[in-house]
Design a protein around this motif. Structure first.
Motif, PDB file in Angstrom:
ATOM      1  N   ALA A 154       0.820  -1.207   0.000  1.00 50.54           N
ATOM      2  CA  ALA A 154       0.000   0.000   0.000  1.00 50.54           C
ATOM      3  C   ALA A 154       0.858   1.262   0.000  1.00 50.54           C
ATOM      4  CB  ALA A 154      -0.929  -0.018   1.220  1.00 50.54           C
ATOM      5  N   LEU A 155       1.915   1.266   0.802  1.00 52.84           N
ATOM      6  CA  LEU A 155       2.759   2.459   0.882  1.00 52.84           C
ATOM      7  C   LEU A 155       3.535   2.672  -0.417  1.00 52.84           C
ATOM      8  CD1 LEU A 155       3.234   4.561   3.059  1.00 52.84           C
ATOM      9  CD2 LEU A 155       5.268   3.314   3.766  1.00 52.84           C
ATOM     10  N   ALA A 156       3.959   1.583  -1.064  1.00 51.11           N
ATOM     11  CA  ALA A 156       4.690   1.701  -2.328  1.00 51.11           C
ATOM     12  C   ALA A 156       3.806   2.304  -3.414  1.00 51.11           C
ATOM     13  CB  ALA A 156       5.205   0.331  -2.761  1.00 51.11           C
ATOM     14  N   GLU A 157       2.543   1.910  -3.456  1.00 53.49           N
ATOM     15  CA  GLU A 157       1.643   2.470  -4.459  1.00 53.49           C
ATOM     16  C   GLU A 157       1.380   3.953  -4.193  1.00 53.49           C
ATOM     17  OE1 GLU A 157      -1.864   0.328  -5.275  1.00 53.49           O
ATOM     18  OE2 GLU A 157      -0.822  -1.487  -5.916  1.00 53.49           O
ATOM     19  N   ARG A 158       1.295   4.341  -2.922  1.00 59.11           N
ATOM     20  CA  ARG A 158       1.134   5.762  -2.602  1.00 59.11           C
ATOM     21  C   ARG A 158       2.331   6.575  -3.089  1.00 59.11           C
ATOM     22  NH1 ARG A 158       0.264   6.491   3.552  1.00 59.11           N
ATOM     23  NH2 ARG A 158       0.857   8.606   2.908  1.00 59.11           N
ATOM     24  N   LEU A 159       3.533   6.055  -2.833  1.00 58.42           N
ATOM     25  CA  LEU A 159       4.732   6.767  -3.271  1.00 58.42           C
ATOM     26  C   LEU A 159       4.785   6.867  -4.786  1.00 58.42           C
ATOM     27  CD1 LEU A 159       7.491   8.058  -2.809  1.00 58.42           C
ATOM     28  CD2 LEU A 159       8.474   5.758  -2.722  1.00 58.42           C
ATOM     29  N   HIS A 160       4.488   5.767  -5.465  1.00 59.65           N
ATOM     30  CA  HIS A 160       4.563   5.774  -6.925  1.00 59.65           C
ATOM     31  C   HIS A 160       3.549   6.736  -7.522  1.00 59.65           C
ATOM     32  CE1 HIS A 160       4.392   4.078 -11.065  1.00 59.65           C
ATOM     33  NE2 HIS A 160       5.675   3.948 -10.860  1.00 59.65           N
ATOM     34  N   GLU A 161       2.352   6.770  -6.967  1.00 60.93           N
ATOM     35  CA  GLU A 161       1.329   7.689  -7.470  1.00 60.93           C
ATOM     36  C   GLU A 161       1.738   9.143  -7.230  1.00 60.93           C
ATOM     37  OE1 GLU A 161      -2.266   6.585  -5.599  1.00 60.93           O
ATOM     38  OE2 GLU A 161      -2.497   4.702  -6.724  1.00 60.93           O
ATOM     39  N   ARG A 162       2.351   9.409  -6.077  1.00 66.61           N
ATOM     40  CA  ARG A 162       2.784  10.769  -5.792  1.00 66.61           C
ATOM     41  C   ARG A 162       3.880  11.208  -6.761  1.00 66.61           C
ATOM     42  NH1 ARG A 162       3.539  12.705   0.324  1.00 66.61           N
ATOM     43  NH2 ARG A 162       1.333  12.182   0.169  1.00 66.61           N
ATOM     44  N   LEU A 163       4.828  10.318  -7.030  1.00 65.89           N
ATOM     45  CA  LEU A 163       5.881  10.641  -7.989  1.00 65.89           C
ATOM     46  C   LEU A 163       5.309  10.831  -9.385  1.00 65.89           C
ATOM     47  CD1 LEU A 163       8.635   8.112  -6.841  1.00 65.89           C
ATOM     48  CD2 LEU A 163       8.721  10.590  -6.595  1.00 65.89           C
ATOM     49  N   ALA A 164       4.390   9.924  -9.780  1.00 69.31           N
ATOM     50  CA  ALA A 164       3.800  10.017 -11.112  1.00 69.31           C
ATOM     51  C   ALA A 164       3.033  11.317 -11.287  1.00 69.31           C
ATOM     52  CB  ALA A 164       2.882   8.825 -11.362  1.00 69.31           C
ATOM     53  N   GLY A 165       2.393  11.789 -10.215  1.00 69.13           N
ATOM     54  CA  GLY A 165       1.673  13.046 -10.294  1.00 69.13           C
ATOM     55  C   GLY A 165       2.569  14.234 -10.579  1.00 69.13           C
ATOM     56  N   HIS A 166       3.860  14.122 -10.216  1.00 67.47           N
ATOM     57  CA  HIS A 166       4.826  15.184 -10.497  1.00 67.47           C
ATOM     58  C   HIS A 166       5.639  14.895 -11.762  1.00 67.47           C
ATOM     59  CE1 HIS A 166       3.970  15.989  -6.246  1.00 67.47           C
ATOM     60  NE2 HIS A 166       4.420  17.217  -6.453  1.00 67.47           N
TER      61      HIS A 166
END
Length: 520
Positions: free
Chosen positions: A258-270
Protein backbone atom coordinates in the motif's frame (compact mmCIF):
# COMPACT_ATOMS: atom_id res chain seq x y z
CA UNK A 1 25.70 13.63 -16.29
CA UNK A 2 28.61 16.04 -16.05
CA UNK A 3 31.61 16.10 -13.73
CA UNK A 4 34.06 13.45 -12.68
CA UNK A 5 32.60 10.42 -10.88
CA UNK A 6 33.22 10.24 -7.14
CA UNK A 7 35.62 7.75 -5.61
CA UNK A 8 33.49 4.75 -4.70
CA UNK A 9 34.12 1.76 -2.47
CA UNK A 10 32.03 -1.26 -3.41
CA UNK A 11 31.83 -4.48 -1.39
CA UNK A 12 30.94 -7.59 -3.38
CA UNK A 13 30.14 -11.06 -2.05
CA UNK A 14 30.86 -13.66 -4.76
CA UNK A 15 28.12 -16.18 -5.57
CA UNK A 16 25.73 -14.43 -3.20
CA UNK A 17 22.55 -16.33 -4.25
CA UNK A 18 24.39 -19.56 -3.33
CA UNK A 19 25.52 -18.17 0.03
CA UNK A 20 22.01 -16.84 0.73
CA UNK A 21 20.60 -20.33 0.12
CA UNK A 22 23.07 -21.67 2.69
CA UNK A 23 22.33 -18.96 5.26
CA UNK A 24 18.53 -19.15 4.97
CA UNK A 25 17.81 -22.71 3.79
CA UNK A 26 20.90 -24.57 4.98
CA UNK A 27 22.06 -25.65 1.52
CA UNK A 28 25.84 -26.32 1.87
CA UNK A 29 27.64 -23.85 -0.40
CA UNK A 30 30.82 -25.97 -0.29
CA UNK A 31 29.17 -28.58 -2.50
CA UNK A 32 28.08 -28.31 -6.14
CA UNK A 33 25.12 -25.88 -6.01
CA UNK A 34 23.34 -24.00 -8.80
CA UNK A 35 20.65 -21.33 -8.45
CA UNK A 36 18.14 -21.41 -11.30
CA UNK A 37 15.74 -18.82 -12.67
CA UNK A 38 13.50 -19.58 -15.66
CA UNK A 39 15.24 -22.97 -15.99
CA UNK A 40 18.68 -21.34 -16.44
CA UNK A 41 21.64 -21.08 -14.08
CA UNK A 42 22.02 -17.57 -12.65
CA UNK A 43 24.65 -18.43 -10.02
CA UNK A 44 26.68 -21.47 -8.99
CA UNK A 45 29.19 -22.49 -6.35
CA UNK A 46 32.92 -22.86 -6.89
CA UNK A 47 32.61 -26.65 -6.76
CA UNK A 48 29.95 -26.56 -9.48
CA UNK A 49 32.15 -24.37 -11.68
CA UNK A 50 34.95 -26.90 -11.32
CA UNK A 51 32.56 -29.49 -12.77
CA UNK A 52 31.82 -27.29 -15.81
CA UNK A 53 28.61 -25.57 -14.67
CA UNK A 54 28.34 -22.00 -15.95
CA UNK A 55 25.81 -19.18 -15.81
CA UNK A 56 23.24 -19.34 -18.60
CA UNK A 57 23.20 -23.14 -18.87
CA UNK A 58 19.86 -24.89 -18.89
CA UNK A 59 19.02 -27.11 -15.94
CA UNK A 60 19.37 -30.37 -17.86
CA UNK A 61 22.74 -29.42 -19.34
CA UNK A 62 24.04 -28.31 -15.94
CA UNK A 63 22.95 -31.58 -14.34
CA UNK A 64 24.51 -33.47 -17.23
CA UNK A 65 27.87 -31.84 -16.52
CA UNK A 66 27.54 -32.37 -12.76
CA UNK A 67 25.18 -35.23 -11.76
CA UNK A 68 25.63 -34.40 -8.03
CA UNK A 69 24.41 -30.83 -8.59
CA UNK A 70 22.04 -29.40 -5.94
CA UNK A 71 19.47 -27.17 -7.62
CA UNK A 72 18.00 -24.18 -5.76
CA UNK A 73 15.30 -21.88 -7.11
CA UNK A 74 16.16 -18.20 -7.38
CA UNK A 75 14.53 -16.12 -4.62
CA UNK A 76 15.38 -12.38 -4.59
CA UNK A 77 13.62 -11.97 -1.25
CA UNK A 78 15.85 -14.61 0.32
CA UNK A 79 18.94 -12.95 -1.14
CA UNK A 80 17.96 -9.54 0.22
CA UNK A 81 17.03 -10.91 3.65
CA UNK A 82 20.32 -12.75 4.02
CA UNK A 83 22.30 -9.71 2.86
CA UNK A 84 20.91 -7.44 5.58
CA UNK A 85 23.46 -8.59 8.26
CA UNK A 86 26.30 -7.86 5.83
CA UNK A 87 25.03 -4.34 5.13
CA UNK A 88 24.59 -3.76 8.86
CA UNK A 89 28.17 -4.88 9.49
CA UNK A 90 29.50 -2.47 6.84
CA UNK A 91 27.38 0.30 8.30
CA UNK A 92 29.07 -0.16 11.66
CA UNK A 93 32.28 1.16 10.11
CA UNK A 94 31.09 3.59 7.43
CA UNK A 95 28.06 5.80 6.93
CA UNK A 96 25.79 6.22 3.93
CA UNK A 97 25.78 2.63 2.62
CA UNK A 98 23.72 2.03 -0.51
CA UNK A 99 22.54 -1.43 -1.52
CA UNK A 100 23.25 -1.83 -5.23
CA UNK A 101 21.69 -5.31 -5.25
CA UNK A 102 21.69 -8.25 -2.83
CA UNK A 103 25.37 -9.22 -2.61
CA UNK A 104 26.80 -5.77 -3.38
CA UNK A 105 26.74 -2.44 -1.56
CA UNK A 106 28.57 0.82 -2.18
CA UNK A 107 29.71 3.86 -0.24
CA UNK A 108 31.66 7.01 -1.01
CA UNK A 109 35.35 6.16 -0.46
CA UNK A 110 36.42 9.61 0.72
CA UNK A 111 35.24 9.27 4.34
CA UNK A 112 36.49 5.72 5.07
CA UNK A 113 39.77 6.51 3.33
CA UNK A 114 40.36 9.41 5.72
CA UNK A 115 39.46 7.98 9.10
CA UNK A 116 40.54 4.36 8.49
CA UNK A 117 44.05 5.23 7.31
CA UNK A 118 43.73 5.25 3.52
CA UNK A 119 41.65 3.48 0.90
CA UNK A 120 43.50 0.16 0.99
CA UNK A 121 43.41 0.09 4.79
CA UNK A 122 39.67 0.85 4.68
CA UNK A 123 39.08 -1.99 2.22
CA UNK A 124 40.99 -4.47 4.40
CA UNK A 125 39.20 -3.31 7.55
CA UNK A 126 35.74 -3.68 6.00
CA UNK A 127 36.51 -7.14 4.57
CA UNK A 128 37.85 -8.32 7.92
CA UNK A 129 34.89 -6.91 9.84
CA UNK A 130 32.35 -8.57 7.53
CA UNK A 131 34.19 -11.87 7.82
CA UNK A 132 34.26 -11.71 11.63
CA UNK A 133 30.69 -10.47 12.05
CA UNK A 134 28.90 -12.54 9.41
CA UNK A 135 31.36 -15.31 8.42
CA UNK A 136 30.99 -14.17 4.83
CA UNK A 137 33.86 -13.82 2.38
CA UNK A 138 33.83 -10.59 0.40
CA UNK A 139 35.94 -8.49 -1.92
CA UNK A 140 36.24 -4.73 -2.13
CA UNK A 141 36.97 -2.61 -5.18
CA UNK A 142 37.68 1.11 -5.20
CA UNK A 143 37.55 3.21 -8.35
CA UNK A 144 36.01 6.35 -9.83
CA UNK A 145 32.30 5.56 -10.04
CA UNK A 146 30.04 2.68 -9.05
CA UNK A 147 30.41 0.77 -12.35
CA UNK A 148 34.21 0.70 -12.28
CA UNK A 149 34.24 -0.06 -8.53
CA UNK A 150 32.04 -3.10 -9.16
CA UNK A 151 34.48 -4.45 -11.76
CA UNK A 152 37.42 -3.65 -9.49
CA UNK A 153 35.74 -5.56 -6.66
CA UNK A 154 35.68 -8.72 -8.77
CA UNK A 155 39.47 -8.46 -8.97
CA UNK A 156 39.86 -7.20 -5.39
CA UNK A 157 41.64 -4.13 -6.74
CA UNK A 158 42.06 -0.51 -5.68
CA UNK A 159 42.31 1.61 -8.83
CA UNK A 160 44.42 4.74 -8.40
CA UNK A 161 42.59 8.08 -8.65
CA UNK A 162 42.36 9.07 -12.29
CA UNK A 163 43.33 5.59 -13.45
CA UNK A 164 39.81 4.28 -14.00
CA UNK A 165 39.73 4.79 -17.82
CA UNK A 166 43.01 2.88 -18.16
CA UNK A 167 41.71 0.11 -15.86
CA UNK A 168 38.54 -0.25 -17.91
CA UNK A 169 40.25 -0.04 -21.31
CA UNK A 170 41.56 -3.60 -21.31
CA UNK A 171 38.35 -5.28 -20.15
CA UNK A 172 36.12 -7.09 -22.68
CA UNK A 173 32.88 -5.47 -23.80
CA UNK A 174 30.94 -8.21 -21.99
CA UNK A 175 31.80 -6.37 -18.75
CA UNK A 176 29.06 -3.86 -19.62
CA UNK A 177 26.44 -6.45 -18.71
CA UNK A 178 24.56 -5.94 -21.99
CA UNK A 179 24.80 -9.19 -23.91
CA UNK A 180 23.07 -8.00 -27.10
CA UNK A 181 25.24 -4.88 -27.32
CA UNK A 182 28.41 -6.85 -26.57
CA UNK A 183 27.61 -9.38 -29.30
CA UNK A 184 27.01 -6.61 -31.82
CA UNK A 185 30.20 -4.76 -30.86
CA UNK A 186 32.29 -7.91 -31.27
CA UNK A 187 30.85 -8.49 -34.73
CA UNK A 188 31.84 -4.92 -35.56
CA UNK A 189 35.39 -5.56 -34.35
CA UNK A 190 35.04 -3.64 -31.05
CA UNK A 191 36.32 -6.09 -28.44
CA UNK A 192 37.36 -4.05 -25.39
CA UNK A 193 35.90 -1.21 -23.38
CA UNK A 194 38.80 0.94 -24.53
CA UNK A 195 37.88 0.35 -28.17
CA UNK A 196 34.27 1.22 -27.41
CA UNK A 197 35.16 4.34 -25.42
CA UNK A 198 37.32 5.59 -28.33
CA UNK A 199 34.26 5.82 -30.63
CA UNK A 200 32.72 9.30 -31.06
CA UNK A 201 29.88 9.80 -28.58
CA UNK A 202 27.56 11.27 -31.23
CA UNK A 203 28.00 8.29 -33.53
CA UNK A 204 27.39 5.87 -30.67
CA UNK A 205 24.14 7.62 -29.77
CA UNK A 206 22.97 7.62 -33.40
CA UNK A 207 23.83 3.95 -33.93
CA UNK A 208 23.05 2.29 -30.58
CA UNK A 209 20.48 4.62 -28.99
CA UNK A 210 20.25 6.01 -25.47
CA UNK A 211 21.20 2.78 -23.68
CA UNK A 212 24.25 2.43 -25.93
CA UNK A 213 25.24 6.01 -25.08
CA UNK A 214 25.01 5.21 -21.36
CA UNK A 215 27.17 2.12 -21.88
CA UNK A 216 29.65 4.30 -23.79
CA UNK A 217 29.94 6.63 -20.80
CA UNK A 218 30.53 3.68 -18.47
CA UNK A 219 33.21 2.27 -20.77
CA UNK A 220 35.00 5.63 -20.64
CA UNK A 221 34.91 5.67 -16.82
CA UNK A 222 32.09 8.21 -16.49
CA UNK A 223 29.09 7.06 -14.45
CA UNK A 224 25.72 8.23 -15.74
CA UNK A 225 24.54 8.84 -12.18
CA UNK A 226 26.53 9.81 -9.07
CA UNK A 227 26.48 7.72 -5.92
CA UNK A 228 24.82 10.44 -3.83
CA UNK A 229 21.98 12.28 -5.58
CA UNK A 230 20.14 15.44 -4.58
CA UNK A 231 17.46 15.42 -1.90
CA UNK A 232 13.95 15.53 -3.39
CA UNK A 233 11.27 17.90 -2.18
CA UNK A 234 9.91 16.95 1.24
CA UNK A 235 6.36 16.46 -0.07
CA UNK A 236 7.42 13.36 -2.03
CA UNK A 237 8.05 11.35 1.12
CA UNK A 238 5.21 9.04 2.26
CA UNK A 239 4.68 7.88 5.85
CA UNK A 240 2.39 5.32 7.46
CA UNK A 241 1.57 5.41 11.19
CA UNK A 242 0.24 2.26 12.91
CA UNK A 243 -1.51 2.06 16.26
CA UNK A 244 -0.88 -1.68 16.43
CA UNK A 245 2.86 -2.46 16.12
CA UNK A 246 3.79 -4.57 13.08
CA UNK A 247 5.85 -7.59 14.11
CA UNK A 248 4.87 -10.16 11.48
CA UNK A 249 6.33 -10.41 7.97
CA UNK A 250 2.93 -11.03 6.28
CA UNK A 251 1.46 -7.88 7.82
CA UNK A 252 4.57 -5.93 6.82
CA UNK A 253 4.21 -7.13 3.22
CA UNK A 254 0.63 -5.79 3.09
CA UNK A 255 1.74 -2.41 4.46
CA UNK A 256 4.68 -2.31 2.02
CA UNK A 257 2.39 -2.79 -1.00
CA UNK A 258 0.00 0.00 0.00
CA UNK A 259 2.76 2.46 0.88
CA UNK A 260 4.69 1.70 -2.33
CA UNK A 261 1.64 2.47 -4.46
CA UNK A 262 1.13 5.76 -2.60
CA UNK A 263 4.73 6.77 -3.27
CA UNK A 264 4.56 5.77 -6.92
CA UNK A 265 1.33 7.69 -7.47
CA UNK A 266 2.78 10.77 -5.79
CA UNK A 267 5.88 10.64 -7.99
CA UNK A 268 3.80 10.02 -11.11
CA UNK A 269 1.67 13.05 -10.29
CA UNK A 270 4.83 15.18 -10.50
CA UNK A 271 6.06 13.46 -13.68
CA UNK A 272 8.94 11.86 -11.74
CA UNK A 273 10.37 8.38 -11.29
CA UNK A 274 12.50 7.01 -8.45
CA UNK A 275 16.01 5.60 -8.88
CA UNK A 276 17.10 5.40 -5.23
CA UNK A 277 14.81 4.54 -2.32
CA UNK A 278 15.30 5.27 1.37
CA UNK A 279 13.38 3.07 3.84
CA UNK A 280 12.98 4.25 7.43
CA UNK A 281 11.20 2.49 10.29
CA UNK A 282 10.62 3.37 13.95
CA UNK A 283 9.70 0.71 16.53
CA UNK A 284 7.39 1.04 19.50
CA UNK A 285 10.44 1.43 21.77
CA UNK A 286 11.87 4.25 19.68
CA UNK A 287 14.49 2.22 17.80
CA UNK A 288 15.21 3.75 14.38
CA UNK A 289 16.08 1.62 11.34
CA UNK A 290 17.26 2.97 7.99
CA UNK A 291 18.40 1.51 4.68
CA UNK A 292 18.93 2.85 1.13
CA UNK A 293 18.27 0.76 -1.98
CA UNK A 294 19.83 1.76 -5.30
CA UNK A 295 18.46 0.72 -8.70
CA UNK A 296 19.98 1.18 -12.18
CA UNK A 297 16.59 1.67 -13.82
CA UNK A 298 13.28 3.29 -12.86
CA UNK A 299 11.58 1.82 -9.81
CA UNK A 300 8.00 0.83 -10.61
CA UNK A 301 5.33 0.46 -7.94
CA UNK A 302 5.90 -3.30 -7.86
CA UNK A 303 9.69 -2.85 -7.64
CA UNK A 304 9.32 -0.38 -4.76
CA UNK A 305 6.98 -2.76 -2.94
CA UNK A 306 9.38 -5.67 -3.40
CA UNK A 307 12.31 -3.76 -1.92
CA UNK A 308 10.29 -2.52 1.03
CA UNK A 309 9.01 -6.05 1.68
CA UNK A 310 12.52 -7.52 1.45
CA UNK A 311 13.87 -4.90 3.85
CA UNK A 312 11.06 -5.34 6.39
CA UNK A 313 11.51 -9.10 6.15
CA UNK A 314 15.21 -8.67 6.91
CA UNK A 315 14.49 -6.46 9.91
CA UNK A 316 11.55 -8.40 11.39
CA UNK A 317 13.01 -11.88 10.87
CA UNK A 318 16.10 -10.83 12.83
CA UNK A 319 18.36 -12.79 10.47
CA UNK A 320 21.70 -13.20 12.20
CA UNK A 321 23.76 -14.49 9.31
CA UNK A 322 26.33 -17.20 9.81
CA UNK A 323 27.92 -15.91 12.99
CA UNK A 324 24.79 -15.39 15.04
CA UNK A 325 25.73 -11.72 15.45
CA UNK A 326 24.01 -8.48 14.44
CA UNK A 327 21.54 -7.33 13.37
CA UNK A 328 19.19 -8.69 16.02
CA UNK A 329 15.44 -8.64 15.71
CA UNK A 330 13.93 -5.30 16.85
CA UNK A 331 12.83 -5.29 20.47
CA UNK A 332 9.33 -4.17 19.46
CA UNK A 333 7.05 -3.96 16.46
CA UNK A 334 7.19 -1.17 13.87
CA UNK A 335 4.80 1.73 14.42
CA UNK A 336 6.04 4.12 11.73
CA UNK A 337 7.25 3.36 8.19
CA UNK A 338 8.58 6.02 5.86
CA UNK A 339 9.63 5.84 2.20
CA UNK A 340 11.98 8.54 0.90
CA UNK A 341 12.65 8.86 -2.86
CA UNK A 342 16.33 9.72 -2.48
CA UNK A 343 16.96 9.91 -6.23
CA UNK A 344 14.35 11.10 -8.71
CA UNK A 345 14.46 11.95 -12.40
CA UNK A 346 11.93 13.63 -14.65
CA UNK A 347 9.91 11.53 -17.07
CA UNK A 348 8.50 14.50 -18.99
CA UNK A 349 10.78 13.88 -21.96
CA UNK A 350 9.78 10.26 -22.44
CA UNK A 351 7.44 9.29 -25.25
CA UNK A 352 3.97 8.47 -23.99
CA UNK A 353 2.80 4.88 -24.23
CA UNK A 354 -0.64 3.52 -25.07
CA UNK A 355 -2.08 4.82 -21.79
CA UNK A 356 0.61 7.42 -21.09
CA UNK A 357 3.71 6.91 -19.00
CA UNK A 358 2.52 8.78 -15.92
CA UNK A 359 -0.73 9.34 -14.13
CA UNK A 360 -3.78 7.39 -13.06
CA UNK A 361 -4.72 5.98 -16.49
CA UNK A 362 -1.54 4.00 -16.92
CA UNK A 363 -1.71 2.70 -13.34
CA UNK A 364 -5.29 1.52 -13.83
CA UNK A 365 -4.35 -0.26 -17.05
CA UNK A 366 -1.32 -1.84 -15.37
CA UNK A 367 -3.42 -3.11 -12.46
CA UNK A 368 -6.08 -4.50 -14.80
CA UNK A 369 -3.60 -6.38 -16.97
CA UNK A 370 -1.74 -7.66 -13.92
CA UNK A 371 -5.05 -8.96 -12.55
CA UNK A 372 -5.68 -10.86 -15.79
CA UNK A 373 -2.22 -12.36 -15.52
CA UNK A 374 -2.93 -13.43 -11.95
CA UNK A 375 -6.04 -15.29 -13.13
CA UNK A 376 -4.84 -16.76 -16.44
CA UNK A 377 -1.07 -16.84 -16.00
CA UNK A 378 1.79 -14.53 -17.07
CA UNK A 379 1.67 -15.63 -20.72
CA UNK A 380 -1.97 -14.57 -21.06
CA UNK A 381 -1.07 -10.89 -21.60
CA UNK A 382 1.78 -10.20 -23.99
CA UNK A 383 3.14 -7.20 -25.85
CA UNK A 384 5.13 -7.13 -29.07
CA UNK A 385 8.75 -6.01 -29.13
CA UNK A 386 10.33 -5.17 -32.48
CA UNK A 387 13.93 -6.20 -33.06
CA UNK A 388 16.33 -7.28 -35.75
CA UNK A 389 16.29 -10.25 -38.10
CA UNK A 390 15.84 -11.19 -41.72
CA UNK A 391 12.30 -12.56 -41.77
CA UNK A 392 9.18 -10.91 -40.25
CA UNK A 393 8.87 -13.75 -37.74
CA UNK A 394 12.40 -13.08 -36.46
CA UNK A 395 11.74 -9.35 -35.98
CA UNK A 396 8.84 -9.65 -33.52
CA UNK A 397 9.07 -11.06 -30.00
CA UNK A 398 6.06 -11.40 -27.68
CA UNK A 399 6.93 -10.79 -24.02
CA UNK A 400 4.60 -11.13 -20.99
CA UNK A 401 3.22 -7.86 -19.67
CA UNK A 402 5.55 -6.42 -17.06
CA UNK A 403 8.67 -8.30 -18.25
CA UNK A 404 11.70 -6.49 -19.64
CA UNK A 405 11.01 -5.46 -23.24
CA UNK A 406 14.24 -6.63 -24.84
CA UNK A 407 14.28 -7.64 -28.53
CA UNK A 408 15.37 -11.17 -29.35
CA UNK A 409 17.90 -9.81 -31.86
CA UNK A 410 19.51 -6.35 -32.04
CA UNK A 411 18.19 -3.96 -34.68
CA UNK A 412 21.51 -2.27 -35.37
CA UNK A 413 23.14 -4.62 -37.97
CA UNK A 414 22.19 -4.10 -41.63
CA UNK A 415 20.99 -7.77 -41.71
CA UNK A 416 21.91 -9.02 -45.22
CA UNK A 417 18.92 -10.69 -46.88
CA UNK A 418 16.36 -8.64 -44.97
CA UNK A 419 13.15 -7.87 -46.88
CA UNK A 420 12.64 -4.35 -48.20
CA UNK A 421 9.73 -2.33 -46.79
CA UNK A 422 6.81 -2.33 -46.34
CA UNK A 423 6.56 -4.98 -43.62
CA UNK A 424 3.68 -7.50 -43.80
CA UNK A 425 0.66 -6.84 -41.59
CA UNK A 426 0.06 -10.46 -40.51
CA UNK A 427 2.79 -13.00 -39.79
CA UNK A 428 1.40 -16.54 -39.74
CA UNK A 429 2.36 -18.55 -36.64
CA UNK A 430 2.96 -21.59 -38.87
CA UNK A 431 3.66 -21.16 -42.62
CA UNK A 432 1.08 -22.68 -44.97
CA UNK A 433 2.14 -25.14 -47.65
CA UNK A 434 1.52 -23.93 -51.20
CA UNK A 435 2.26 -24.71 -54.85
CA UNK A 436 3.21 -22.22 -57.57
CA UNK A 437 2.82 -22.90 -61.31
CA UNK A 438 3.79 -21.01 -64.42
CA UNK A 439 1.47 -20.08 -67.30
CA UNK A 440 1.90 -23.53 -68.86
CA UNK A 441 0.87 -25.28 -65.63
CA UNK A 442 4.38 -26.45 -64.75
CA UNK A 443 5.68 -26.11 -61.18
CA UNK A 444 7.99 -23.14 -60.67
CA UNK A 445 11.34 -24.21 -59.23
CA UNK A 446 14.38 -22.28 -57.97
CA UNK A 447 17.86 -23.50 -58.84
CA UNK A 448 20.86 -23.52 -56.51
CA UNK A 449 22.02 -20.34 -58.29
CA UNK A 450 18.62 -18.70 -57.56
CA UNK A 451 17.45 -18.91 -61.16
CA UNK A 452 13.63 -19.00 -61.48
CA UNK A 453 12.44 -21.63 -63.97
CA UNK A 454 9.54 -19.45 -65.18
CA UNK A 455 7.44 -16.49 -64.10
CA UNK A 456 4.93 -17.46 -61.36
CA UNK A 457 1.38 -17.36 -62.73
CA UNK A 458 -0.90 -19.32 -60.35
CA UNK A 459 -0.84 -20.02 -56.61
CA UNK A 460 -2.65 -22.74 -54.70
CA UNK A 461 -2.58 -22.57 -50.89
CA UNK A 462 -3.16 -25.96 -49.30
CA UNK A 463 -6.25 -27.54 -50.85
CA UNK A 464 -7.77 -24.19 -51.86
CA UNK A 465 -8.69 -22.84 -55.27
CA UNK A 466 -5.99 -21.54 -57.67
CA UNK A 467 -5.39 -17.79 -57.57
CA UNK A 468 -3.88 -15.77 -60.41
CA UNK A 469 -0.58 -14.03 -59.70
CA UNK A 470 -0.54 -10.58 -61.34
CA UNK A 471 2.78 -9.36 -59.95
CA UNK A 472 5.83 -10.70 -58.14
CA UNK A 473 9.27 -9.65 -56.88
CA UNK A 474 12.27 -11.64 -55.71
CA UNK A 475 13.97 -13.86 -54.94
CA UNK A 476 15.64 -12.63 -51.72
CA UNK A 477 18.01 -15.40 -50.67
CA UNK A 478 18.81 -16.24 -47.03
CA UNK A 479 21.59 -18.65 -46.07
CA UNK A 480 21.71 -18.75 -42.24
CA UNK A 481 24.05 -20.53 -39.81
CA UNK A 482 25.82 -22.41 -42.57
CA UNK A 483 28.68 -23.06 -40.14
CA UNK A 484 26.39 -25.24 -37.92
CA UNK A 485 25.00 -28.07 -40.09
CA UNK A 486 22.32 -29.01 -37.55
CA UNK A 487 20.96 -25.43 -37.52
CA UNK A 488 21.68 -24.39 -41.12
CA UNK A 489 18.75 -22.99 -43.11
CA UNK A 490 18.66 -21.92 -46.77
CA UNK A 491 15.63 -20.39 -48.44
CA UNK A 492 14.47 -17.74 -50.90
CA UNK A 493 11.52 -15.37 -50.43
CA UNK A 494 9.14 -13.78 -52.94
CA UNK A 495 6.49 -11.07 -52.73
CA UNK A 496 3.44 -11.77 -54.90
CA UNK A 497 0.21 -9.87 -55.58
CA UNK A 498 -2.94 -11.74 -56.58
CA UNK A 499 -5.78 -10.83 -58.90
CA UNK A 500 -8.21 -10.44 -55.98
CA UNK A 501 -6.03 -7.67 -54.47
CA UNK A 502 -4.30 -9.80 -51.81
CA UNK A 503 -0.51 -9.68 -51.36
CA UNK A 504 1.52 -12.48 -49.80
CA UNK A 505 5.06 -13.23 -48.71
CA UNK A 506 6.18 -16.63 -50.05
CA UNK A 507 9.28 -18.66 -49.26
CA UNK A 508 10.90 -21.63 -51.00
CA UNK A 509 12.78 -24.02 -48.74
CA UNK A 510 14.00 -27.51 -49.75
CA UNK A 511 11.84 -27.28 -52.89
CA UNK A 512 8.62 -26.54 -50.93
CA UNK A 513 6.67 -23.29 -51.35
CA UNK A 514 5.32 -21.73 -48.14
CA UNK A 515 3.09 -18.75 -47.31
CA UNK A 516 4.82 -16.87 -44.46
CA UNK A 517 2.90 -13.58 -44.15
CA UNK A 518 0.11 -11.43 -45.57
CA UNK A 519 0.35 -7.78 -46.63
CA UNK A 520 -2.39 -5.17 -46.17
Amino acid sequence: MTGAPARTLLLWCPDWPVLAAEIVDGVPATGPVAVLHANRVVACSERARAEGVRRGLRKREAQGRCPQLTVVEYDPGRDARAFEPVVAAVEELVAGVEVVRPGACAVAARGPGRYLGGEEAAAERIIEHVAQSCLVESQVGIADGVFAAGLAARAGQVVAPGGTPEFLAGLPVEALGRSALADLLRRLGVRTLGDFAALPAGNVLARFGFDGALAHRLAAGRDHRPLAVRQPPADLTVTAEHDEPIDRVDAAAFVARALAERLHERLAGHGLACTRLGIEAVTEHGQELHRVWRHDGLLTAAAIADRVRWQLDGWLSGSNGRAGARPARPTAGIIRLRLIPDGVIAQAGLQAGLWGETGEERERAHRALSRVQGILGPEAVVTAVLGGGRSPADQVRLVPWGDERVPARPEAPPWPGRLPPPAPAVVLPSPLAATVHDAAGEPVVISARLAVSAAPARLVVGTGQPAEIVGWAGPWPVDERWWAPAEARRRARFQVSLADGAALLLAVESGQWLVEAIYD
